[in-house]
Motif scaffolding. Structure first.
Motif, PDB file in Angstrom:
ATOM      1  N   VAL A 184      49.036  44.077 -15.649  1.00 48.37           N
ATOM      2  CA  VAL A 184      47.957  44.649 -14.821  1.00 48.37           C
ATOM      3  C   VAL A 184      46.891  45.277 -15.696  1.00 48.37           C
ATOM      4  N   ARG A 185      45.641  44.958 -15.394  1.00 51.40           N
ATOM      5  CA  ARG A 185      44.516  45.548 -16.123  1.00 51.40           C
ATOM      6  C   ARG A 185      43.680  46.457 -15.225  1.00 51.40           C
ATOM      7  N   SER A 186      43.540  46.095 -13.940  1.00 56.49           N
ATOM      8  CA  SER A 186      42.661  46.876 -13.065  1.00 56.49           C
ATOM      9  C   SER A 186      43.063  46.686 -11.607  1.00 56.49           C
ATOM     10  N   LEU A 187      42.504  47.545 -10.751  1.00 55.72           N
ATOM     11  CA  LEU A 187      42.663  47.446  -9.299  1.00 55.72           C
ATOM     12  C   LEU A 187      41.275  47.355  -8.671  1.00 55.72           C
ATOM     13  N   ARG A 188      41.113  46.360  -7.767  1.00 52.67           N
ATOM     14  CA  ARG A 188      39.803  46.231  -7.105  1.00 52.67           C
ATOM     15  C   ARG A 188      39.823  47.061  -5.815  1.00 52.67           C
ATOM     16  N   VAL A 189      39.101  48.179  -5.849  1.00 54.96           N
ATOM     17  CA  VAL A 189      39.033  49.103  -4.718  1.00 54.96           C
ATOM     18  C   VAL A 189      37.833  48.735  -3.857  1.00 54.96           C
ATOM     19  N   VAL A 190      38.052  48.536  -2.561  1.00 58.60           N
ATOM     20  CA  VAL A 190      36.955  48.151  -1.667  1.00 58.60           C
ATOM     21  C   VAL A 190      36.590  49.263  -0.683  1.00 58.60           C
ATOM     22  N   ALA A 191      37.369  50.349  -0.622  1.00 49.85           N
ATOM     23  CA  ALA A 191      37.025  51.465   0.272  1.00 49.85           C
ATOM     24  C   ALA A 191      37.810  52.698  -0.133  1.00 49.85           C
ATOM     25  N   SER A 192      37.135  53.848  -0.001  1.00 48.52           N
ATOM     26  CA  SER A 192      37.809  55.142  -0.168  1.00 48.52           C
ATOM     27  C   SER A 192      37.221  56.081   0.889  1.00 48.52           C
ATOM     28  N   TYR A 193      36.633  57.213   0.480  1.00 48.75           N
ATOM     29  CA  TYR A 193      36.124  58.138   1.497  1.00 48.75           C
ATOM     30  C   TYR A 193      34.933  57.534   2.249  1.00 48.75           C
ATOM     31  N   ALA A 194      34.968  57.687   3.574  1.00 51.78           N
ATOM     32  CA  ALA A 194      33.849  57.302   4.429  1.00 51.78           C
ATOM     33  C   ALA A 194      34.023  57.996   5.775  1.00 51.78           C
ATOM     34  N   CYS A 195      32.978  58.630   6.243  1.00 53.61           N
ATOM     35  CA  CYS A 195      33.034  59.323   7.531  1.00 53.61           C
ATOM     36  C   CYS A 195      32.818  58.282   8.636  1.00 53.61           C
ATOM     37  N   ARG A 196      33.928  57.738   9.157  1.00 56.09           N
ATOM     38  CA  ARG A 196      33.842  56.669  10.161  1.00 56.09           C
ATOM     39  C   ARG A 196      35.104  56.648  11.007  1.00 56.09           C
ATOM     40  N   THR A 197      35.062  55.841  12.046  1.00 48.05           N
ATOM     41  CA  THR A 197      36.243  55.650  12.908  1.00 48.05           C
ATOM     42  C   THR A 197      37.130  54.555  12.324  1.00 48.05           C
ATOM     43  N   ARG A 198      38.288  54.364  12.933  1.00 48.21           N
ATOM     44  CA  ARG A 198      39.204  53.330  12.468  1.00 48.21           C
ATOM     45  C   ARG A 198      38.574  51.953  12.636  1.00 48.21           C
ATOM     46  N   ASN A 199      38.560  51.204  11.537  1.00 53.59           N
ATOM     47  CA  ASN A 199      38.005  49.852  11.512  1.00 53.59           C
ATOM     48  C   ASN A 199      36.556  49.807  11.979  1.00 53.59           C
ATOM     49  N   ASN A 200      35.876  50.967  11.930  1.00 54.78           N
ATOM     50  CA  ASN A 200      34.465  51.067  12.331  1.00 54.78           C
ATOM     51  C   ASN A 200      34.236  50.683  13.794  1.00 54.78           C
ATOM     52  N   GLN A 201      35.243  50.897  14.612  1.00 60.56           N
ATOM     53  CA  GLN A 201      35.126  50.528  16.015  1.00 60.56           C
ATOM     54  C   GLN A 201      34.588  51.697  16.839  1.00 60.56           C
ATOM     55  N   PRO A 202      33.567  51.466  17.684  1.00 56.74           N
ATOM     56  CA  PRO A 202      33.016  52.546  18.512  1.00 56.74           C
ATOM     57  C   PRO A 202      34.073  53.122  19.444  1.00 56.74           C
ATOM     58  N   GLY A 203      34.145  54.434  19.521  1.00 56.81           N
ATOM     59  CA  GLY A 203      35.081  55.097  20.407  1.00 56.81           C
ATOM     60  C   GLY A 203      36.483  55.226  19.859  1.00 56.81           C
ATOM     61  N   ALA A 204      36.754  54.644  18.695  1.00 60.92           N
ATOM     62  CA  ALA A 204      38.100  54.719  18.128  1.00 60.92           C
ATOM     63  C   ALA A 204      38.334  56.086  17.497  1.00 60.92           C
ATOM     64  N   ARG A 205      39.586  56.387  17.178  1.00 61.77           N
ATOM     65  CA  ARG A 205      39.916  57.643  16.526  1.00 61.77           C
ATOM     66  C   ARG A 205      39.366  57.675  15.102  1.00 61.77           C
ATOM     67  N   LEU A 206      39.243  58.866  14.567  1.00 61.70           N
ATOM     68  CA  LEU A 206      38.697  59.022  13.220  1.00 61.70           C
ATOM     69  C   LEU A 206      39.644  58.400  12.201  1.00 61.70           C
ATOM     70  N   SER A 207      39.086  57.662  11.273  1.00 56.76           N
ATOM     71  CA  SER A 207      39.881  57.009  10.247  1.00 56.76           C
ATOM     72  C   SER A 207      40.397  58.022   9.232  1.00 56.76           C
ATOM     73  N   GLU A 208      41.504  57.682   8.574  1.00 54.64           N
ATOM     74  CA  GLU A 208      42.013  58.526   7.485  1.00 54.64           C
ATOM     75  C   GLU A 208      41.073  58.484   6.282  1.00 54.64           C
ATOM     76  N   HIS A 209      40.217  57.489   6.229  1.00 59.54           N
ATOM     77  CA  HIS A 209      39.195  57.449   5.172  1.00 59.54           C
ATOM     78  C   HIS A 209      38.236  58.639   5.303  1.00 59.54           C
ATOM     79  N   ALA A 210      38.036  59.117   6.516  1.00 57.47           N
ATOM     80  CA  ALA A 210      37.086  60.214   6.751  1.00 57.47           C
ATOM     81  C   ALA A 210      37.602  61.550   6.237  1.00 57.47           C
ATOM     82  N   ARG A 211      38.879  61.606   5.833  1.00 62.39           N
ATOM     83  CA  ARG A 211      39.465  62.845   5.312  1.00 62.39           C
ATOM     84  C   ARG A 211      39.859  62.715   3.842  1.00 62.39           C
ATOM     85  N   GLY A 212      39.569  61.571   3.241  1.00 63.48           N
ATOM     86  CA  GLY A 212      39.951  61.355   1.845  1.00 63.48           C
ATOM     87  C   GLY A 212      41.408  60.998   1.684  1.00 63.48           C
TER      88      GLY A 212
END
Length: 284
Positions: A184-212
């Motif tokens: 292993v040399r590296s990990l490709r990270v595509v998302a971390s912190y973001a203030c959004r809902t789960r899967n960016n769906q309107p009306g969904a619960r807050l994603s765990e990404h929104a809390r780090g």
């Protein structure tokens, strides 16, 4: 009453010439005042000269005071008038408080030891407050490396997520990949912190990404320059077997593990978060 004066003690008027104004080009003569103790009266009138008019230049008058023997002399070497304030000295306006400037604080770089763990490298960040209910991280970090394995994009997460990721790297990632592709040399990270809902769906619960609390990984870079990707290698025989073992090994260090077979939103990456569930880790 026998020694009463034969004339009024009222002083006579000064001669007219004595009241004549001083010419501008004439400097006023120094005035000498003698204070003598005893019965001797002063030889001249003690009435001071008239002050020059404003149009006449005012020049300093030197005064010499002679003090009788036996008394203390008070000598003043210079005028007691305070010096003028410098013109360039800033003066605060009335009714205003002094301004304070808050300098921006650069991130604290900690190489090789972050969140109290040797092997975590990155930066400590200032607290993240968004004003949106539930979003933000009290003590965020910008994670760059885990045990020498670089993240393709530095991840803004909290320390709980960083420690869980390190546990997964040590217990699953490095042993499972082994010497395949040189390791292993590296990990490709595509998302971390973001203030959004789960899967960016309107009306969904807050994603765990929104809390780090979450990090998404889409690929594993190898030393030979190749990459294992969730999108293309999940269903292959050899590479897919490694990825399935890595998905399984994350269930424990992380509270939630989602992969390509969980739903259409995760067909190209692993979702790891440290949320805790009553029935134990949720892995799909």
């Amino acid at each position: 009453m026998a020694n009463a004066p034969d004339r009024s003690p009222r002083p006579e008027f000064r001669p007219a010439a004595a009241d004549a104004p001083i010419a501008p080009e004439e400097a006023p003569s120094p005035v000498r005042i003698a204070v003598v103790a005893g019965p001797n009266a002063p030889a001249a009138s003690a009435r001071p000269s008239l002050r020059p008019t404003p149009s006449q230049p005012q020049r300093p008058v030197a005064a010499v005071i002679a003090i009788a023997p036996g008394t203390s002399a008070l000598a003043v070497p210079r005028s007691l008038r305070p010096d003028l304030r410098p013109a360039d000295l800033a003066r605060p306006r009335a009714g205003t408080a002094p301004r304070t400037t808050t300098a921006s604080v650069a991130p604290t770089v900690q190489r090789g030891r972050l969140c109290g763990q040797r092997g975590l490298a990155g930066d400590r960040l200032a607290p993240i407050y968004t004003g949106t209910g539930g979003c933000g991280i009290v003590e965020p970090i910008l994670l760059r490396e885990v045990d020498g394995i670089a993240l393709s994009s530095p991840a803004t997460i909290n320390c709980d997520t960083a420690r869980a990721l390190q546990q997964w790297v040590r217990q699953s990632l490095v042993p499972e990949v082994g010497r395949y592709g040189g390791g292993v040399r590296s990990l490709r990270v595509v998302a971390s912190y973001a203030c959004r809902t789960r899967n960016n769906q309107p009306g969904a619960r807050l994603s765990e990404h929104a809390r780090g609390n979450a990090i998404d990984i889409a690929g594993i870079g190898l030393a030979d320059g190749t990459e294992l990707t969730v999108l293309t290698d999940w269903r292959t025989r050899r590479e897919g077997g490694i990825l399935r073992d890595l998905h399984r090994g994350a269930c424990g260090p992380f509270g939630t593990v989602l992969g390509p077979e969980s739903d259409r939103f995760h067909r190209d990456h692993f979702h790891f978060d440290v949320a805790r569930h009553r029935g134990g880790p949720f892995c799909r």
